[in-house]
Write a protein that holds these residues in place. Structure first.
Motif, short mmCIF file in Angstrom:
data_model
loop_
_atom_site.label_atom_id
_atom_site.label_comp_id
_atom_site.label_asym_id
_atom_site.label_seq_id
_atom_site.Cartn_x
_atom_site.Cartn_y
_atom_site.Cartn_z
N GLN A 452 0.83 -1.20 0.00
CA GLN A 452 0.00 0.00 0.00
C GLN A 452 0.88 1.25 0.00
OE1 GLN A 452 -3.82 -1.93 2.42
NE2 GLN A 452 -2.65 -0.29 3.39
N THR A 453 1.97 1.19 -0.73
CA THR A 453 2.91 2.30 -0.82
C THR A 453 3.09 2.68 -2.27
OG1 THR A 453 4.07 1.76 1.24
CG2 THR A 453 5.32 2.98 -0.39
N SER A 454 3.29 3.95 -2.51
CA SER A 454 3.60 4.49 -3.84
C SER A 454 2.49 4.15 -4.82
CB SER A 454 4.97 3.97 -4.30
OG SER A 454 5.39 4.64 -5.46
N LEU A 455 2.83 3.56 -5.98
CA LEU A 455 1.84 3.32 -7.02
C LEU A 455 0.78 2.31 -6.59
CD1 LEU A 455 3.19 1.04 -9.89
CD2 LEU A 455 4.14 1.05 -7.60
N LEU A 456 0.97 1.63 -5.46
CA LEU A 456 0.00 0.66 -4.97
C LEU A 456 -1.09 1.31 -4.10
CD1 LEU A 456 2.44 -2.27 -4.15
CD2 LEU A 456 1.11 -1.88 -6.24
N ARG A 457 -1.00 2.62 -3.90
CA ARG A 457 -2.09 3.34 -3.25
C ARG A 457 -3.09 3.79 -4.32
NH1 ARG A 457 -0.71 4.28 1.97
NH2 ARG A 457 -2.16 5.99 2.42
N PRO A 458 -4.34 4.07 -3.96
CA PRO A 458 -5.31 4.53 -4.95
C PRO A 458 -4.85 5.80 -5.64
CG PRO A 458 -6.42 3.85 -2.93
CD PRO A 458 -4.95 3.84 -2.63
N PRO A 459 -5.20 5.98 -6.90
CA PRO A 459 -4.64 7.07 -7.71
C PRO A 459 -5.32 8.42 -7.47
CG PRO A 459 -6.16 5.80 -9.03
CD PRO A 459 -6.07 5.08 -7.70
N HIS A 460 -4.63 9.47 -7.92
CA HIS A 460 -5.21 10.81 -7.87
C HIS A 460 -6.30 11.01 -8.93
CE1 HIS A 460 -2.28 12.62 -5.09
NE2 HIS A 460 -1.38 11.84 -5.67
N VAL A 461 -6.17 10.32 -10.06
CA VAL A 461 -7.09 10.51 -11.19
C VAL A 461 -8.01 9.31 -11.28
CG1 VAL A 461 -7.28 10.91 -13.67
CG2 VAL A 461 -5.31 11.82 -12.40
N THR A 474 -5.05 9.03 1.62
CA THR A 474 -5.22 7.69 1.07
C THR A 474 -4.48 7.51 -0.24
OG1 THR A 474 -7.33 7.36 2.18
CG2 THR A 474 -6.93 5.99 0.27
N THR A 475 -4.28 8.60 -0.96
CA THR A 475 -3.52 8.51 -2.20
C THR A 475 -2.06 8.87 -1.92
OG1 THR A 475 -3.54 9.18 -4.52
CG2 THR A 475 -4.12 10.87 -2.91
N THR A 476 -1.26 9.08 -2.97
CA THR A 476 0.15 9.37 -2.76
C THR A 476 0.36 10.84 -2.43
OG1 THR A 476 0.41 9.72 -5.14
CG2 THR A 476 0.95 7.54 -4.29
N PRO A 477 1.40 11.19 -1.68
CA PRO A 477 2.41 10.28 -1.12
C PRO A 477 2.00 9.59 0.17
CG PRO A 477 3.03 12.54 -0.67
CD PRO A 477 1.80 12.61 -1.52
N GLY A 478 0.88 10.01 0.80
CA GLY A 478 0.38 9.23 1.93
C GLY A 478 0.02 10.05 3.15
N ILE A 479 0.28 9.46 4.31
CA ILE A 479 -0.22 9.93 5.60
C ILE A 479 0.66 11.04 6.16
CG2 ILE A 479 -0.37 9.20 8.02
CD1 ILE A 479 -1.44 6.51 7.01
N GLY A 480 0.02 11.97 6.86
CA GLY A 480 0.72 13.04 7.56
C GLY A 480 0.47 14.39 6.93
N VAL A 481 0.55 15.44 7.74
CA VAL A 481 0.26 16.79 7.24
C VAL A 481 1.18 17.17 6.08
CG1 VAL A 481 0.27 19.24 7.84
CG2 VAL A 481 -0.76 17.58 9.41
N PRO A 482 2.51 17.00 6.18
CA PRO A 482 3.35 17.37 5.04
C PRO A 482 3.00 16.59 3.77
CG PRO A 482 4.69 17.11 7.02
CD PRO A 482 3.32 16.59 7.34
N MET A 483 2.71 15.29 3.93
CA MET A 483 2.38 14.48 2.75
C MET A 483 1.07 14.93 2.12
SD MET A 483 4.93 12.40 2.41
CE MET A 483 5.93 13.74 3.05
N CYS A 484 0.12 15.35 2.93
CA CYS A 484 -1.15 15.83 2.38
C CYS A 484 -0.97 17.16 1.65
CB CYS A 484 -2.19 15.95 3.48
SG CYS A 484 -2.80 14.35 4.09
N LEU A 485 -0.08 18.02 2.15
CA LEU A 485 0.22 19.25 1.42
C LEU A 485 0.80 18.92 0.04
CD1 LEU A 485 1.87 21.72 3.97
CD2 LEU A 485 -0.38 21.90 2.90
N ILE A 486 1.72 17.96 0.01
CA ILE A 486 2.33 17.55 -1.25
C ILE A 486 1.29 16.89 -2.15
CG2 ILE A 486 4.05 16.03 -2.31
CD1 ILE A 486 5.72 16.45 0.28
N SER A 487 0.40 16.11 -1.57
CA SER A 487 -0.65 15.45 -2.34
C SER A 487 -1.47 16.47 -3.11
CB SER A 487 -1.56 14.65 -1.40
OG SER A 487 -2.61 14.03 -2.11
N GLY A 488 -1.74 17.62 -2.49
CA GLY A 488 -2.50 18.66 -3.19
C GLY A 488 -1.80 19.13 -4.44
#
Length: 500
Positions: A452-461, A474-488
């Motif tokens: 459940q890491t990297s490309l094995l997480r559900p996609p953005h599109v 739930t999507t990449t890069p994953g859990i945590g406030v910094p990762m969610c900022l990057i996810s955006g």
């Protein structure tokens, strides 16, 4: 590398963002900056998602995230808009970073001083100081390569990894092992292993199911430091909301979404109060499973109910928010209380789910650093015990567990709270499910296991609905406030690149 290079590609398009957590707020900022007309709908009465604030009788609690880590990510996020974090909030580096109590009576402070931390490691095990240096060197290298080439750069398809540059960057990184085996290669003493692994709770995993790649968190911890934003994590939310409003984002709170209809160029997003919002595109920062299973018709879902049932979820939590008369001198701003053998607690989360008998837990006392979070003469304290998602959660269970935790705090930190509590609130499994529509009441979403890491997480599109996108933990890069900022940023980039 700019996170969203094609900043003009969405000019004139309308976008509805569902959910005001860090992923949704970040995506909204990037999209508005790219020229889109953005409306963000938030189910609850305030923005921030799990980073909500609780205010009771002069006490102000961060309800969810409370550690400010990876300051470079926040600088990079605000820097994209030619702003900086210090325009919105002030940071203080904590000293100590945190305190650890073990339940055999031992105690250690992790400090903003690498050499003194090295001495602490050496005091537990001859040669551990040298191993500490080697571990942090590898952790730093993993962080620098991992962030630039595997976190900020999304690789959603297998062919994205069959590339000479990717192989060159990843050479020597611990991509396939587990954290437990990786840490054992450096340290024999179980307490030193725990000091290098406690951050796994931020990733929603355990030492036996989290990839060794996440040794990078030790660089975050020991080299980059632990900070406190004045006003708490809620102040960071306020800063991003202010930025978003400056960029033109419209926010609507108390707007629970009940359905998503349509496709690119013709979406309709309905809310519980009967409002309908029309848009060219939709981004969901709501729980991914909730979005697919509850907001979309079956024919427009990427995953089945069985898929979500088969996933490994990060823990839920038992949270106890306490306003306390007087000081708590034995506790630091961040304090961890750990059994000398925490395997049983992890087993009661991931293997045989039940309320932990001998819990490992975290205590946060922001009033040590910030006078504004509690009335004069009082302390602001919350306890967080990781527990399995999906557990039975009744008032009777909470009352019993509340007493267990308060007794445990007294026994293992010499901090007796009984008779001093003037404010008390709990938040646990059912609340995560009800307030955040979180699958099984998980506090964080999908755990970071090897599968459940990297490309094995559900996609953005979405590959089922043109013009529908996802962001958040739930999507990449994953859990945590910094990762969610990057996810955006990754979601916005995917939208500018998407040929819909």
């Amino acid at each position: 590398m700019d996170v969203v290079p094609d900043i003009d590609d969405l000019a004139g398009e309308s976008v509805v963002v569902i959910g005001g957590g860090f992923g949704g707020l970040s995506t909204a900022c990037y999209l508005a900056d790219a020229g889109a007309d953005v409306t963000l709908l938030e189910k609850n009465e305030q923005l921030g998602g799990r980073a909500s604030r609780l205010e009771v009788d002069g006490f102000r609690f961060d309800m969810g995230p409370s550690w400010y880590l990876m300051p470079d990510v926040f600088e990079r996020f605000f820097g994209h808009f030619d702003r900086s974090p210090d325009e919105f909030y002030e940071l203080e580096r904590l000293d100590p970073h945190y305190r650890v109590f073990w339940k055999d009576g031992d105690k250690v402070d992790v400090l903003p001083d690498r050499e003194r931390n090295r001495e602490i490691f050496e005091s537990y095990e001859p040669g551990a100081g040298e191993a500490f240096d080697a571990y942090l060197e590898e952790s730093k290298r993993t962080y620098e390569i991992g962030m630039e080439h595997f976190v900020y750069e999304d690789r959603p398809r297998l062919r994205d990894y069959v590339d000479r540059d990717v192989l060159r960057y990843s050479w020597g990184l611990s991509l396939l092992g587990k954290m437990q085996g990786h840490v054992e290669d450096y340290f024999d003493h179980p307490k030193l292993q725990q000091l290098m692994q406690y951050t796994l709770v931020f990733l929603g995993g355990s030492p036996t199911n989290t990839p060794a790649l996440y040794n990078l968190m030790s660089h975050v911890d020991y080299n980059m430091g632990v900070y406190y934003p004045d006003g708490g994590i809620a102040a960071v939310v306020d800063g991003i909301v202010e930025l978003a409003e400056d960029l033109g984002v419209e926010f609507v709170t108390d707007a629970e979404v009940t359905g998503i209809e349509g496709r690119y160029g013709a979406f309709a997003v309905d809310t519980e109060d009967g409002e309908r919002y029309l848009a060219d595109r939709v981004v969901s920062d709501a729980d991914y499973a909730h979005t697919e299973q509850e907001l979309l018709p079956e024919r427009k879902r990427q995953y089945t109910e069985e898929y979500w049932e088969s996933r490994t979820y990060a823990p839920s939590a038992f949270l106890l928010y306490l306003g306390v008369e007087g000081d708590v001198p034995n506790l630091e701003h961040h304090t961890l209380v750990l059994p000398t053998d925490w395997d049983e607690h992890f087993a009661q989360i991931f293997d045989d789910p039940e309320w932990p008998d001998d819990p490992a837990y975290y205590l946060c006392v922001p009033s040590k650093t910030d006078d504004s979070v509690a009335p004069e003469g009082h302390s602001n304290l919350f306890a967080l015990v990781p527990v399995a998602p999906g557990l039975a959660d009744t008032p009777e269970i909470r009352n019993r567990y509340r007493d267990l935790v308060i007794d445990d705090i007294a026994a293992n930190t010499d901090t007796d709270l009984r008779g001093r509590i003037v404010v008390e609130e709990t938040f646990s499994v059912d609340d995560f499910a009800d307030r955040y529509n979180s699958y099984a009441g998980s506090a964080l979403g999908l755990a970071h296991t090897l599968t459940q890491t990297s490309l094995l997480r559900p996609p953005h599109v979405s590959d089922a609905v043109d013009g529908l996108y996802f962001t958040g933990s739930t999507t990449t890069p994953g859990i945590g406030v910094p990762m969610c900022l990057i996810s955006g940023g990754l979601t916005a980039e995917a939208m500018t690149d998407d040929d819909v």
